[in-house]
Design a protein around this motif. Structure first.
Motif, PDB file in Angstrom:
ATOM      1  N   LEU A  36      85.056  40.419  25.941  1.00 56.58           N
ATOM      2  CA  LEU A  36      84.022  40.185  24.931  1.00 56.58           C
ATOM      3  C   LEU A  36      83.284  38.872  25.160  1.00 56.58           C
ATOM      4  CD1 LEU A  36      85.989  41.369  21.759  1.00 56.58           C
ATOM      5  CD2 LEU A  36      84.317  42.650  23.118  1.00 56.58           C
ATOM      6  N   SER A  37      83.442  38.297  26.339  1.00 55.63           N
ATOM      7  CA  SER A  37      82.835  36.983  26.603  1.00 55.63           C
ATOM      8  C   SER A  37      81.328  37.064  26.779  1.00 55.63           C
ATOM      9  CB  SER A  37      83.466  36.359  27.850  1.00 55.63           C
ATOM     10  OG  SER A  37      83.293  37.210  28.975  1.00 55.63           O
ATOM     11  N   MET A  38      80.831  38.189  27.287  1.00 55.76           N
ATOM     12  CA  MET A  38      79.385  38.378  27.433  1.00 55.76           C
ATOM     13  C   MET A  38      78.917  39.251  26.278  1.00 55.76           C
ATOM     14  SD  MET A  38      79.063  38.885  31.586  1.00 55.76           S
ATOM     15  CE  MET A  38      77.263  38.880  31.585  1.00 55.76           C
ATOM     16  N   THR A  39      78.123  38.696  25.409  1.00 56.38           N
ATOM     17  CA  THR A  39      77.816  39.345  24.140  1.00 56.38           C
ATOM     18  C   THR A  39      76.553  40.191  24.172  1.00 56.38           C
ATOM     19  OG1 THR A  39      76.680  37.335  23.423  1.00 56.38           O
ATOM     20  CG2 THR A  39      79.010  37.563  22.848  1.00 56.38           C
ATOM     21  N   ASP A  40      75.945  40.333  25.333  1.00 53.06           N
ATOM     22  CA  ASP A  40      74.756  41.168  25.469  1.00 53.06           C
ATOM     23  C   ASP A  40      74.754  41.757  26.867  1.00 53.06           C
ATOM     24  OD1 ASP A  40      72.433  42.463  24.829  1.00 53.06           O
ATOM     25  OD2 ASP A  40      71.388  40.667  24.113  1.00 53.06           O
ATOM     26  N   TRP A  41      73.825  42.664  27.114  1.00 50.49           N
ATOM     27  CA  TRP A  41      73.753  43.292  28.433  1.00 50.49           C
ATOM     28  C   TRP A  41      72.300  43.357  28.872  1.00 50.49           C
ATOM     29  CZ3 TRP A  41      71.560  47.386  31.018  1.00 50.49           C
ATOM     30  CH2 TRP A  41      72.134  47.709  32.260  1.00 50.49           C
ATOM     31  N   HIS A  42      72.038  42.787  30.038  1.00 58.00           N
ATOM     32  CA  HIS A  42      70.697  42.830  30.633  1.00 58.00           C
ATOM     33  C   HIS A  42      70.855  43.206  32.100  1.00 58.00           C
ATOM     34  CE1 HIS A  42      69.057  40.892  27.053  1.00 58.00           C
ATOM     35  NE2 HIS A  42      70.036  40.000  27.138  1.00 58.00           N
ATOM     36  N   LEU A  43      70.093  44.180  32.522  1.00 56.66           N
ATOM     37  CA  LEU A  43      70.238  44.709  33.878  1.00 56.66           C
ATOM     38  C   LEU A  43      69.967  43.661  34.951  1.00 56.66           C
ATOM     39  CD1 LEU A  43      70.796  47.136  35.690  1.00 56.66           C
ATOM     40  CD2 LEU A  43      68.364  47.726  35.542  1.00 56.66           C
ATOM     41  N   VAL A  44      68.967  42.827  34.756  1.00 58.99           N
ATOM     42  CA  VAL A  44      68.555  41.872  35.790  1.00 58.99           C
ATOM     43  C   VAL A  44      69.046  40.458  35.498  1.00 58.99           C
ATOM     44  CG1 VAL A  44      66.591  40.824  36.986  1.00 58.99           C
ATOM     45  CG2 VAL A  44      66.539  43.257  36.379  1.00 58.99           C
ATOM     46  N   PHE A  85      86.130  30.600  32.149  1.00 64.26           N
ATOM     47  CA  PHE A  85      87.154  31.436  32.778  1.00 64.26           C
ATOM     48  C   PHE A  85      87.017  32.890  32.341  1.00 64.26           C
ATOM     49  CE2 PHE A  85      91.334  33.487  32.470  1.00 64.26           C
ATOM     50  CZ  PHE A  85      91.720  33.452  33.796  1.00 64.26           C
ATOM     51  N   ILE A  86      86.927  33.139  31.034  1.00 69.85           N
ATOM     52  CA  ILE A  86      86.843  34.531  30.577  1.00 69.85           C
ATOM     53  C   ILE A  86      85.484  35.132  30.923  1.00 69.85           C
ATOM     54  CG2 ILE A  86      88.571  34.177  28.767  1.00 69.85           C
ATOM     55  CD1 ILE A  86      86.273  34.209  26.721  1.00 69.85           C
ATOM     56  N   TYR A  87      84.441  34.305  30.930  1.00 68.89           N
ATOM     57  CA  TYR A  87      83.109  34.787  31.296  1.00 68.89           C
ATOM     58  C   TYR A  87      83.112  35.302  32.735  1.00 68.89           C
ATOM     59  CZ  TYR A  87      77.983  34.863  31.699  1.00 68.89           C
ATOM     60  OH  TYR A  87      76.668  35.249  31.890  1.00 68.89           O
ATOM     61  N   PHE A  88      83.791  34.572  33.621  1.00 70.90           N
ATOM     62  CA  PHE A  88      83.796  34.956  35.029  1.00 70.90           C
ATOM     63  C   PHE A  88      84.295  36.383  35.220  1.00 70.90           C
ATOM     64  CE2 PHE A  88      86.314  35.658  38.865  1.00 70.90           C
ATOM     65  CZ  PHE A  88      85.332  35.509  39.836  1.00 70.90           C
ATOM     66  N   GLU A  90      84.509  38.961  33.112  1.00 72.17           N
ATOM     67  CA  GLU A  90      83.601  39.991  32.589  1.00 72.17           C
ATOM     68  C   GLU A  90      82.341  40.079  33.446  1.00 72.17           C
ATOM     69  OE1 GLU A  90      81.875  42.972  30.171  1.00 72.17           O
ATOM     70  OE2 GLU A  90      83.926  42.342  30.646  1.00 72.17           O
ATOM     71  N   TRP A  91      81.811  38.920  33.860  1.00 69.74           N
ATOM     72  CA  TRP A  91      80.637  38.933  34.736  1.00 69.74           C
ATOM     73  C   TRP A  91      80.961  39.624  36.065  1.00 69.74           C
ATOM     74  CZ3 TRP A  91      80.585  36.634  39.573  1.00 69.74           C
ATOM     75  CH2 TRP A  91      79.374  36.783  40.278  1.00 69.74           C
ATOM     76  N   PHE A  92      82.104  39.296  36.644  1.00 68.43           N
ATOM     77  CA  PHE A  92      82.486  39.879  37.926  1.00 68.43           C
ATOM     78  C   PHE A  92      82.658  41.388  37.805  1.00 68.43           C
ATOM     79  CE2 PHE A  92      85.790  40.037  41.543  1.00 68.43           C
ATOM     80  CZ  PHE A  92      84.792  40.126  42.499  1.00 68.43           C
ATOM     81  N   HIS A  93      83.228  41.829  36.697  1.00 65.48           N
ATOM     82  CA  HIS A  93      83.392  43.266  36.438  1.00 65.48           C
ATOM     83  C   HIS A  93      82.027  43.960  36.409  1.00 65.48           C
ATOM     84  CE1 HIS A  93      85.385  46.843  35.083  1.00 65.48           C
ATOM     85  NE2 HIS A  93      84.778  46.853  33.917  1.00 65.48           N
ATOM     86  N   ARG A  94      81.084  43.366  35.704  1.00 62.65           N
ATOM     87  CA  ARG A  94      79.742  43.958  35.627  1.00 62.65           C
ATOM     88  C   ARG A  94      79.011  43.856  36.957  1.00 62.65           C
ATOM     89  NH1 ARG A  94      77.163  42.354  29.713  1.00 62.65           N
ATOM     90  NH2 ARG A  94      79.088  42.490  28.495  1.00 62.65           N
ATOM     91  N   PHE A  95      79.239  42.755  37.687  1.00 64.77           N
ATOM     92  CA  PHE A  95      78.593  42.568  38.985  1.00 64.77           C
ATOM     93  C   PHE A  95      79.023  43.662  39.964  1.00 64.77           C
ATOM     94  CE2 PHE A  95      78.400  40.607  43.253  1.00 64.77           C
ATOM     95  CZ  PHE A  95      77.046  40.294  43.291  1.00 64.77           C
TER      96      PHE A  95
END
Length: 341
Positions: A36-44, A85-88, A90-95
């Motif tokens: 839940l660290s990234m609270t929005d979703w943007h494709l680019v 740390f938690i952002y990484f 979630e970001w890596f998962h989406r990446f």
């Protein structure tokens, strides 16, 4: 394997590897409470993490507006370094999800232009692309459930997201196997194929309940085996957490854990039945190896499940248990393919 299919097979198997990596990182994301660290979703604009301290602080300030911080982490001396740390994860998962999209779409267009795909394979690949897009939607659908009131994602949505990832992987592998073994198998054994189908259904049910256990943190209670707490096969808490038996078995922590730990015996039993039944038939080399691998993997997975429970789901064991589920599904898919085609 036909020579002209080699590059397509490598492409599909590369997709399988990336899907495997995606689920592994997803497991780390869940086990580190990073989802839940990234609270929005943007494709680019979300393609890369914040690159300056000011942007990191802005992202952290946005995170503070949501339930996970307001109800949990605000009490844990949660600082910007913890957020990074938690952002990484979630970001890596989406990446990785974005990379998978490119790896599936760009080569598909190339192979289509070069006429390297026959009509049946084109149809299967279109299904794969649709499955990938739907999986992306399921990921955000899951995350969204934890950004409203409850600082936990819905265990139903988590399980749906996880299970569909497994199914997408299995279907990708199946399409690759169709190209690896283009000739029809003259040794198709229908009784064994039917048992393998039941085994696959049982395994998927077990994966669904694994998602329920993860989403409810149900592995943190009744950390005993072979019996539950107080030396009971079915602990009384299985029946009292929710208002009905059905709700207890799909929403109660004790009920969900009971189903998952007990249904493991069913999965093992069906695979063992397949193994002993196969002794009555003359199998090809690939069929025999597939069934033997299936038996070995299911016992490893069973033991991993037991130790993961006994040690209250440490990060390493929880992750290995999820990885082994992937290997078990791979063996199941391969075995069923060799018994069917």
């Amino acid at each position: 394997m036909k020579k002209e299919n080699k590059s397509v097979i490598i492409w599909l198997l590369s997709g399988c590897v990336l899907l495997f990596l995606m689920v592994v990182v997803g497991g780390i994301t869940r086990l580190t409470n990073s989802g839940l660290s990234m609270t929005d979703w943007h494709l680019v604009t979300d393609t890369f993490p914040p690159l300056t301290e000011a942007k990191w602080q802005a992202a952290f300030d946005e995170y503070k507006k949501f339930p996970e911080y307001q109800k949990i982490n605000i009490h844990n001396d949660f600082q910007l370094a913890d957020y990074k740390f938690i952002y990484f994860w979630e970001w890596f998962h989406r990446f990785i999800g974005r990379i998978i999209g490119l790896v599936f779409f760009v080569p598909f267009v190339y192979f289509l232009a070069k006429k390297k795909l026959d009509t049946p394979t084109i149809k299967k690949c279109i299904v794969l692309l649709a499955m990938g897009a739907f999986q992306g939607f399921l990921g955000w659908f899951m995350v969204r459930s934890g950004l409203i009131d409850n600082p936990d994602v819905s265990h139903f949505r988590l399980s749906l997201h996880l299970t569909f990832a497994f199914i997408t992987f299995a279907y990708t592998l199946w399409v690759a196997l169709d190209l690896i073994y283009p000739e029809r198998n003259i040794n198709k054994i229908l009784p064994l194929r039917n048992i393998a189908r039941y085994a696959l259904v049982a395994l998927l049910i077990q994966i669904i309940y694994g998602g329920f256990v993860a989403g409810l943190n149900a592995g943190l209670i009744h950390n005993h085996w072979p019996l539950m707490s107080d030396g009971e096969f079915i602990h009384e808490s299985v029946f009292i957490e929710q208002s009905s038996l059905i709700k207890n078995l799909i929403e109660g922590k004790s009920g969900v854990q009971f189903v998952h730990r007990t249904f493991a015996y069913v999965v093992v039993a069906i695979i063992l039945f397949l193994f002993f039944k196969s002794k009555k038939y003359t199998l090809t080399h690939t069929q025999a190896n597939g069934i033997k691998t299936l038996v070995v993997f299911v016992f490893i997975q069973f033991l991993l499940g037991v130790f993961t429970l006994l040690y209250s789901v440490p990060l390493a064991l929880g992750l290995i248990h999820q990885i082994m589920a992937f290997f078990l599904l791979s063996a199941m898919t391969y075995t069923l393919h060799r018994l069917s085609k």
